[in-house]
Design a protein around this motif. Sequence first.
Motif, PDB file in Angstrom:
ATOM      1  N   PHE A 385       0.855  -1.180   0.000  1.00  0.00           N
ATOM      2  CA  PHE A 385       0.000   0.000   0.000  1.00  0.00           C
ATOM      3  C   PHE A 385       0.891   1.229   0.000  1.00  0.00           C
ATOM      4  CE2 PHE A 385      -2.011   3.438   2.431  1.00  0.00           C
ATOM      5  CZ  PHE A 385      -3.149   3.651   1.664  1.00  0.00           C
ATOM      6  N   GLY A 386       0.686   2.101  -0.959  1.00  0.00           N
ATOM      7  CA  GLY A 386       1.502   3.294  -1.059  1.00  0.00           C
ATOM      8  C   GLY A 386       0.658   4.549  -1.101  1.00  0.00           C
ATOM      9  N   ASN A 387       1.127   5.582  -0.412  1.00  0.00           N
ATOM     10  CA  ASN A 387       0.495   6.888  -0.442  1.00  0.00           C
ATOM     11  C   ASN A 387       1.591   7.924  -0.606  1.00  0.00           C
ATOM     12  OD1 ASN A 387      -0.770   9.388   0.193  1.00  0.00           O
ATOM     13  ND2 ASN A 387      -2.357   8.298   1.355  1.00  0.00           N
ATOM     14  N   SER A 388       1.768   8.377  -1.828  1.00  0.00           N
ATOM     15  CA  SER A 388       2.877   9.273  -2.128  1.00  0.00           C
ATOM     16  C   SER A 388       2.717  10.638  -1.467  1.00  0.00           C
ATOM     17  CB  SER A 388       3.012   9.441  -3.652  1.00  0.00           C
ATOM     18  OG  SER A 388       1.805   9.934  -4.205  1.00  0.00           O
ATOM     19  N   LYS A 389       1.466  11.070  -1.196  1.00  0.00           N
ATOM     20  CA  LYS A 389       1.248  12.370  -0.560  1.00  0.00           C
ATOM     21  C   LYS A 389       1.830  12.395   0.850  1.00  0.00           C
ATOM     22  CE  LYS A 389      -2.921  13.588  -3.177  1.00  0.00           C
ATOM     23  NZ  LYS A 389      -4.371  13.923  -3.108  1.00  0.00           N
ATOM     24  N   ASN A 390       1.697  11.265   1.555  1.00  0.00           N
ATOM     25  CA  ASN A 390       2.232  11.174   2.910  1.00  0.00           C
ATOM     26  C   ASN A 390       3.573  10.455   2.963  1.00  0.00           C
ATOM     27  OD1 ASN A 390      -0.119  12.396   3.938  1.00  0.00           O
ATOM     28  ND2 ASN A 390      -1.174  10.411   4.009  1.00  0.00           N
ATOM     29  N   ASP A 391       4.127  10.155   1.782  1.00  0.00           N
ATOM     30  CA  ASP A 391       5.387   9.434   1.698  1.00  0.00           C
ATOM     31  C   ASP A 391       5.331   8.161   2.548  1.00  0.00           C
ATOM     32  OD1 ASP A 391       7.906   8.941   0.771  1.00  0.00           O
ATOM     33  OD2 ASP A 391       8.923  10.085   2.349  1.00  0.00           O
ATOM     34  N   LEU A 392       4.232   7.428   2.396  1.00  0.00           N
ATOM     35  CA  LEU A 392       4.001   6.233   3.190  1.00  0.00           C
ATOM     36  C   LEU A 392       4.025   5.002   2.293  1.00  0.00           C
ATOM     37  CD1 LEU A 392       3.082   4.790   5.845  1.00  0.00           C
ATOM     38  CD2 LEU A 392       0.727   5.201   5.076  1.00  0.00           C
ATOM     39  N   MET A 393       4.711   3.967   2.742  1.00  0.00           N
ATOM     40  CA  MET A 393       4.712   2.694   2.035  1.00  0.00           C
ATOM     41  C   MET A 393       4.600   1.565   3.059  1.00  0.00           C
ATOM     42  SD  MET A 393       4.708   0.696  -0.533  1.00  0.00           S
ATOM     43  CE  MET A 393       4.997   1.807  -1.914  1.00  0.00           C
ATOM     44  N   ILE A 394       3.633   0.682   2.831  1.00  0.00           N
ATOM     45  CA  ILE A 394       3.435  -0.477   3.698  1.00  0.00           C
ATOM     46  C   ILE A 394       3.562  -1.740   2.848  1.00  0.00           C
ATOM     47  CG2 ILE A 394       1.777  -1.745   5.118  1.00  0.00           C
ATOM     48  CD1 ILE A 394       0.612   0.938   5.974  1.00  0.00           C
ATOM     49  N   LYS A 395       4.333  -2.690   3.321  1.00  0.00           N
ATOM     50  CA  LYS A 395       4.475  -3.981   2.649  1.00  0.00           C
ATOM     51  C   LYS A 395       4.157  -5.085   3.664  1.00  0.00           C
ATOM     52  CE  LYS A 395       8.047  -2.456  -0.608  1.00  0.00           C
ATOM     53  NZ  LYS A 395       9.442  -2.672  -1.091  1.00  0.00           N
ATOM     54  N   MET A 396       3.444  -6.077   3.180  1.00  0.00           N
ATOM     55  CA  MET A 396       3.037  -7.161   4.068  1.00  0.00           C
ATOM     56  C   MET A 396       3.136  -8.487   3.324  1.00  0.00           C
ATOM     57  SD  MET A 396      -0.049  -6.844   6.808  1.00  0.00           S
ATOM     58  CE  MET A 396      -1.308  -6.598   5.592  1.00  0.00           C
ATOM     59  N   PRO A 397       4.284  -9.160   3.387  1.00  0.00           N
ATOM     60  CA  PRO A 397       4.408 -10.506   2.792  1.00  0.00           C
ATOM     61  C   PRO A 397       4.185 -11.590   3.840  1.00  0.00           C
ATOM     62  CG  PRO A 397       6.582  -9.635   3.248  1.00  0.00           C
ATOM     63  CD  PRO A 397       5.594  -8.608   3.766  1.00  0.00           C
ATOM     64  N   TRP A 398       3.579 -12.693   3.438  1.00  0.00           N
ATOM     65  CA  TRP A 398       3.460 -13.863   4.305  1.00  0.00           C
ATOM     66  C   TRP A 398       3.307 -15.109   3.438  1.00  0.00           C
ATOM     67  CZ3 TRP A 398      -0.569 -10.578   3.348  1.00  0.00           C
ATOM     68  CH2 TRP A 398      -1.789 -11.141   2.961  1.00  0.00           C
ATOM     69  N   PHE A 430       5.447  -7.402   8.540  1.00  0.00           N
ATOM     70  CA  PHE A 430       4.785  -6.116   8.316  1.00  0.00           C
ATOM     71  C   PHE A 430       5.867  -5.056   8.307  1.00  0.00           C
ATOM     72  CE2 PHE A 430       3.057  -2.146   9.922  1.00  0.00           C
ATOM     73  CZ  PHE A 430       1.959  -1.954   9.098  1.00  0.00           C
ATOM     74  N   ILE A 431       6.006  -4.368   7.185  1.00  0.00           N
ATOM     75  CA  ILE A 431       7.054  -3.357   7.021  1.00  0.00           C
ATOM     76  C   ILE A 431       6.386  -2.033   6.695  1.00  0.00           C
ATOM     77  CG2 ILE A 431       9.115  -2.691   5.740  1.00  0.00           C
ATOM     78  CD1 ILE A 431       9.393  -5.702   4.996  1.00  0.00           C
ATOM     79  N   SER A 432       6.714  -0.998   7.464  1.00  0.00           N
ATOM     80  CA  SER A 432       6.150   0.330   7.252  1.00  0.00           C
ATOM     81  C   SER A 432       7.281   1.338   7.113  1.00  0.00           C
ATOM     82  CB  SER A 432       5.233   0.710   8.419  1.00  0.00           C
ATOM     83  OG  SER A 432       4.772   2.038   8.273  1.00  0.00           O
ATOM     84  N   GLU A 433       7.227   2.151   6.072  1.00  0.00           N
ATOM     85  CA  GLU A 433       8.226   3.193   5.843  1.00  0.00           C
ATOM     86  C   GLU A 433       7.524   4.524   5.619  1.00  0.00           C
ATOM     87  OE1 GLU A 433      10.705   2.122   2.585  1.00  0.00           O
ATOM     88  OE2 GLU A 433      11.265   0.176   3.431  1.00  0.00           O
ATOM     89  N   GLN A 434       7.937   5.539   6.356  1.00  0.00           N
ATOM     90  CA  GLN A 434       7.395   6.888   6.173  1.00  0.00           C
ATOM     91  C   GLN A 434       8.501   7.895   6.416  1.00  0.00           C
ATOM     92  OE1 GLN A 434       4.006   7.981   8.615  1.00  0.00           O
ATOM     93  NE2 GLN A 434       3.321   9.445   7.064  1.00  0.00           N
ATOM     94  N   ASP A 435       8.744   8.716   5.416  1.00  0.00           N
ATOM     95  CA  ASP A 435       9.855   9.665   5.445  1.00  0.00           C
ATOM     96  C   ASP A 435      11.151   8.901   5.712  1.00  0.00           C
ATOM     97  OD1 ASP A 435       8.137  11.796   4.949  1.00  0.00           O
ATOM     98  OD2 ASP A 435       7.713  12.063   7.081  1.00  0.00           O
TER      99      ASP A 435
END
Length: 862
Positions: A385-398, A430-435
């Motif tokens: 899931f990506g939201n470029s406005k908030n510079d947010l990226m979430i990745k969830m592999p299983w 669960f990987i979350s990256e913001q800024d």
Amino acid sequence: MLSLIRNLFCKILTNYLSLIQKIFIILQHFSMEVVAQLVRASDCGSEGRGFETHHPPQNFKAVFYRKQLFLLLFFLFNFTCFSQEKSTLSGTISLQNSGESAVGAKIFIPSINKGTVTNSYGFYSLSVLKGEYEVLFYSSESDTVKKIIDLNINQNYSVELPPKSLNLKEVVVKAKKGENIESTKIGQIELNIEQIKMLPAFMGEVDIIKTIQLLPGVSSASEGGQGFYVRGGGPDQNLVLLDEALVYNASHLFGFFSVFNSDAVKTVNLIKGGIPANFGGRMSSVLEVGMVEGNNKEFKYKGGLGAISSRLAVEGPIVKDKGSFMISARRTYIDLIMKAAIPKNSSFYGSGYYFHDYNLKLNYRLSKRDKLFFSAYYGKDQFSFGNSKNDLMIKMPWGNAILATRWNHIFSPKLFCNITASMTDYMFKFISEQDIFQFELKSGIRDYGGKIDFTYFWNTRNKIKWGADYVFHTFIPSSVSAKQNETVFDTGTAQSLKSHESALYLLDEVDVNDAIKLNIGLRYNFYHFTGPFTRYYPSLINGLDSTKTFKKNEIIQFYQGLEPRISGRFSLGKNSSIKAGYTYNYQYIHLASLSAVSMPTDIWYPSTELVKPQKGWQASIGYFHNFLDDVFETSIELYYKKMFNLLEFKQGALPQDNVKDNTDNLLVSGEGYSAGIELFIKKNIGDFTGWIGYTLSKTERYFPLIQEDPFPAKYDRRHDLSIVSSYKINTRLVFSLTFVYASGNTLTLPTAWYVHEQDLVFHYGSRNSTRMAPYHRLDLSLTWYGKEFKNKINKTNGETEKIKKKVKSNWNFSIYNVYNRANPYFIYIDNDGELLKGDFKITAKQVSLFPILPSITWNFEF
């Protein structure tokens, strides 16, 4: 060297078996006297409440257990007859057109009304009085083979069953005729994979898990809920096996699809009551899924192209008539659709989801007595899931990875052995990256296991099974890491927990007489929780924790327990019977659910010195009746299940609370029960087939540290109705429908709210005191089969002949949720307006997932 070891092992086992048989004969003569003595000795007293000890026992309730053991031996051996000379007919049965083992094929001698069925590897053994007999061999996929066999001596007779004739009708029913009445199986249902493929498919994808949820006593948590629930038990209480290897997460896409590719599946068997002693480690049910072995005659290809996924399976001989392989692959392309649909300038560009999985199976016959199998599965889900406005990226592999190797060996006409070695690995991240900040959470479990199972076909009235199994568990319950630029935050060392689980079992399937048939067994389990491990002891005074470190392989906690199992059938005549069953189960692993987090972060956790093993018992009784020469099968079953040492997270607990702490410090234990009645009617014969299942049940939990009073389980469903039907319009068109109705799931909602220091504060009611709206849905499908034959002119005589086509195909048209029901997925609290303006209000809003969804799939085989 391998041959030498095998021969030595065979010799030792043969001698061992001879000794055991002599002991059995002695026990038969003395069993009545022993039982009488034990009854007199029962005055010594025993606390029959529970079967567990927590440490190596000094006085292990010896009188009580000896009494139980000898009572079992009395049943096992007192009904055995040795007085007349017998011969044994044994061998393997396979299918002529593919060479695959014929599972559940019947061997029947009409003149004496005796018979047996093949096991899951196609082996059978039948002992009868010496003589010459006409023997029938048949299965659900074949015509009947009749042979006159001289059984004045032991005979090894293997059969290849020919494919069913074009004019043969209802052969599936013929092979299973009367089994609903005659067997001791209570709460057990076998599903035909071809019938499953004809049912309406969600988004064109045939799903085994969704099909078993249409059976009485089985339900899903919600639309999109992960796992399935059997008779009030949790999703962790289901033993899911793929070719005898354990599957921890049987779902793709948060529960919308199962991990089982229908093209790779051969058999499906669900046991929800009367679990026999050869299964253990779970409290609620067993789901056995067997993969296709592969055609050892010729190469075959099958697959399908659907709206959101495609699949392909290839099978063929490694060495003709000796070995074969099967390989399958499946992938969704939702990510490709989303990539094309979401514009590049959208803030959500880069979001997507897909899963892919692969199955592999190899088998090779080393000799008439030996056969090897190798099975493998790998599947992975990837959500982003990506939201470029908030510079947010979430990745969830299983995903899951599974390996299993099995060796079958036939020691004698009466003794069959199977040895299994397996590995299972489940991982979630669960990987979350913001800024410049990055947060990662991961959990998982890895098992290495082995087991050995023996089956001894004593005579037509006794089939004895015994064996042992062992599993080495490695748990990573929750590992948290975080960093900002190059700064890595100290979140402590990731916990890796080790445990060893093993068991011994013995069971006997015995026909006491023509009316009474029993399946009696005992299972004894052992469990060790071992180091390396660091125990954190939270301090309530100064906030500083103390710790204790355990060395590698140091035993931290030991548990053991006895699990008696019994089920039986009492025949009331040709068309009806009464069945009953009782099981006592231990479960040493737990699945703790973080209700405060809306993602699949449920954590597998072992029993420790703080977390006691789950244990429970289930009793069930049912009346079974067939109508109109087995055209209709009906049953009514009542059950009661009691469960202890269930786990929940403390109120408000979150994954990051694990930092420098043990997960079990965040857990609380409780107990629960479930009671219900299940009604089932099934029509097997004719152009119109299907079933109706209804369950009336109540499931409650009691966690005194969460709430003083008992509360409904979140998956408690008072009413659950399923209607499944298929109608064969003609040879090329089949119409199918499914309808489901269920009481809504429970949840906890606020009963009041107030404002404190400009913060909105909610006061919640009793746990799970609110019930969502009922869930109901209608699905339809139409399967259009291609022509099986084509016309061809014979050049010799000029006549038109029908030639069977090499390629078979069909189109499946499905509509999911025909009347567009907005079924609740979850409910959340929202507020509108402003408090100072006087228009502020609190509302509960429902989120629904799937509207009406048509799909089309093209299936092929050649």
